[in-house]
Scaffold this motif. Structure first.
Motif, mmCIF file in Angstrom:
data_model
loop_
_atom_site.group_PDB
_atom_site.id
_atom_site.type_symbol
_atom_site.label_atom_id
_atom_site.label_comp_id
_atom_site.label_asym_id
_atom_site.label_seq_id
_atom_site.Cartn_x
_atom_site.Cartn_y
_atom_site.Cartn_z
ATOM 1 N N ALA A 57 0.758 -0.820 -0.211
ATOM 2 C CA ALA A 57 0.035 -0.142 -0.158
ATOM 3 C C ALA A 57 0.626 1.127 -0.165
ATOM 4 C CB ALA A 57 -0.923 0.164 1.366
ATOM 5 N N GLY A 58 0.194 2.424 -0.242
ATOM 6 C CA GLY A 58 0.688 3.509 0.021
ATOM 7 C C GLY A 58 2.429 3.357 1.316
ATOM 8 N N GLY A 59 3.485 4.392 1.004
ATOM 9 C CA GLY A 59 5.016 4.258 1.134
ATOM 10 C C GLY A 59 5.401 2.515 1.129
ATOM 11 N N ILE B 124 -2.662 9.050 -4.670
ATOM 12 C CA ILE B 124 -0.968 9.405 -4.760
ATOM 13 C C ILE B 124 -0.459 8.269 -5.292
ATOM 14 C CG2 ILE B 124 0.974 10.193 -3.683
ATOM 15 C CD1 ILE B 124 -0.579 12.764 -4.494
ATOM 16 N N ASP B 125 -0.738 6.777 -4.515
ATOM 17 C CA ASP B 125 -0.179 5.663 -5.362
ATOM 18 C C ASP B 125 0.028 5.486 -5.990
ATOM 19 O OD1 ASP B 125 -1.992 5.201 -3.707
ATOM 20 O OD2 ASP B 125 -1.310 3.310 -1.947
ATOM 21 N N HIS B 126 -0.915 5.679 -6.645
ATOM 22 C CA HIS B 126 -1.539 5.184 -7.991
ATOM 23 C C HIS B 126 -1.545 5.978 -9.446
ATOM 24 C CE1 HIS B 126 -4.776 2.144 -6.054
ATOM 25 N NE2 HIS B 126 -3.222 1.710 -5.579
ATOM 26 N N ILE C 109 -3.871 -7.733 -2.012
ATOM 27 C CA ILE C 109 -2.652 -6.731 -2.925
ATOM 28 C C ILE C 109 -2.757 -5.554 -2.481
ATOM 29 C CG2 ILE C 109 -4.524 -5.935 -4.588
ATOM 30 C CD1 ILE C 109 -1.310 -6.059 -7.009
ATOM 31 N N HIS C 110 -1.683 -4.463 -2.281
ATOM 32 C CA HIS C 110 -2.225 -2.552 -1.849
ATOM 33 C C HIS C 110 -1.962 -3.530 -0.571
ATOM 34 C CE1 HIS C 110 -3.716 0.963 -0.711
ATOM 35 N NE2 HIS C 110 -3.147 1.142 -0.952
ATOM 36 N N ILE C 111 -1.098 -4.041 0.203
ATOM 37 C CA ILE C 111 -0.807 -4.854 1.608
ATOM 38 C C ILE C 111 -0.110 -3.640 2.030
ATOM 39 C CG2 ILE C 111 -0.674 -6.538 3.631
ATOM 40 C CD1 ILE C 111 -1.121 -8.178 0.500
HETATM 41 MN MN MN Z 1 -2.961 3.071 -1.227
#
Ligand code: MN
Ligand code: MLT
Ligand code: ZN
Length: 304
Positions: free
Chosen positions: A10-12, A90-92, A269-271
């Motif tokens: 996930a983000g980060g 932002i993360d995508h 996904i996106h963990i």
């Molecule tokens: Mn995200």
């Protein structure tokens, strides 16, 4: 259809630059049961030569570097022939900036996402200054009607509206519109198999459950183990559901929902890096696996 997981975090990602949670710390200390994870993205291909990217993460350059099938074979070229966005997070989306030398790109997203990326986070506007084009916007409507992407002629694509959240920078944060978040179904017309990709889900609606039942492979968010994980760990004051993410564990959680599905292969996904399933020595990892749910990893390949 070839499906390659470029990033499973996930983000980060994991480790996150400013995080010293159990998983980030364990990874930095070299613990073998915790994997490095870049920010979530997958790529699909029909011929193994031309690829459709689902989301452009800030880690895209590392992801391309680690994926020889995406390396150029002509003097100047990109194997990524189309980019589809599930949302404007932002993360995508930030990875589009890193792909600027390859402009113009064919981008597929809803008008709500196009609007955000021309105003609040004006990536599309900025990229107009590269190679005189930036991006070609192809509108997706979240109405579950088939759309096509030319480099995958034997596949149909469908967008479903999802209830999650608009990005933290958006004026629609906490009041998301239909079209701010979509799930994507990709149907291989030759094998009649379907992928359902939903890297963010805040509320399970009936049409989403129906698409899950119908899929052969579901790649679904596994952001958090418990809804209050970020609060309990002192990482944030928000619940998972405030951010548009259903937790895995507990009553009404994603595990309970995935347990009811017989047909699909179920892959997370996106963990988020705080999620205890990301250390294979933890009880939560073993519990998840006992439900027949898989955890995707950077570099994972799936074919349907
Ligand atoms: Mn995200
Ligand atoms: C999310 O998945 O909720 C977002 O990526 C959050 C963020 O921008 O960090
Ligand atoms: Zn961490």
């Amino acid at each position: 259809m070839k499906i390659q997981v470029l990033g499973s975090g996930a983000g980060g990602g994991l480790p996150q630059f400013n995080c010293n949670c159990d998983n980030c710390k364990a990874y930095r200390e070299g613990k073998k049961s915790v994997k490095r994870r870049t920010q979530s993205s997958i790529t699909l291909s029909e011929d193994g030569e031309n690829w459709v990217l689902f989301n452009a993460s800030p880690d895209i350059l590392e992801q391309i570097h680690n994926s020889p099938f995406l390396h150029p074979t002509q003097k100047r070229e990109t194997k990524i022939k189309a980019i589809v966005f599930n949302d404007a997070q932002i993360d995508h989306t930030t990875g589009l900036l890193m792909l600027r030398e390859g402009c113009p790109h064919q981008v597929y997203c809803t008008k709500e996402v196009n609007d955000e990326l021309n105003t609040s986070f004006p990536l599309f506007k900025m990229l107009k200054h590269w190679n005189g084009g930036g991006t070609f916007w192809n509108e997706i409507t979240p109405d579950n009607k088939a759309f096509e992407i030319p480099v995958m002629p034997n596949h149909d694509f469908y967008a479903l509206p999802l209830i999650s959240n608009a990005p933290p920078y958006s004026k629609y944060r906490d009041t998301p519109r239909s079209g701010d978040n979509i799930g994507l179904v990709v149907h291989n017309k030759k094998t009649d198999k379907k992928l359902f990709y939903l890297p963010g889900l805040g509320v399970l609606e009936n049409h989403v459950l129906e698409a899950m039942k119908d899929a052969d492979v579901i790649l679904i968010e596994g952001t958090l183990w418990t809804n209050d994980e970020m609060i309990k760990g002192n990482f944030s004051s928000k619940l998972g559901t405030d951010m548009g993410h259903m937790p895995l564990n507990g009553q009404g959680g994603l595990i309970e929902i995935l347990d009811t599905l017989e047909k699909p292969r179920k892959i997370l996904i996106h963990i988020n890096n705080t999620n205890p399933i990301l250390d294979e020595e933890n009880d939560e990892y073993h519990e998840l696996i006992s439900h027949g749910i898989e955890i995707s990893y950077d570099g994972m390949s799936i074919e349907i």
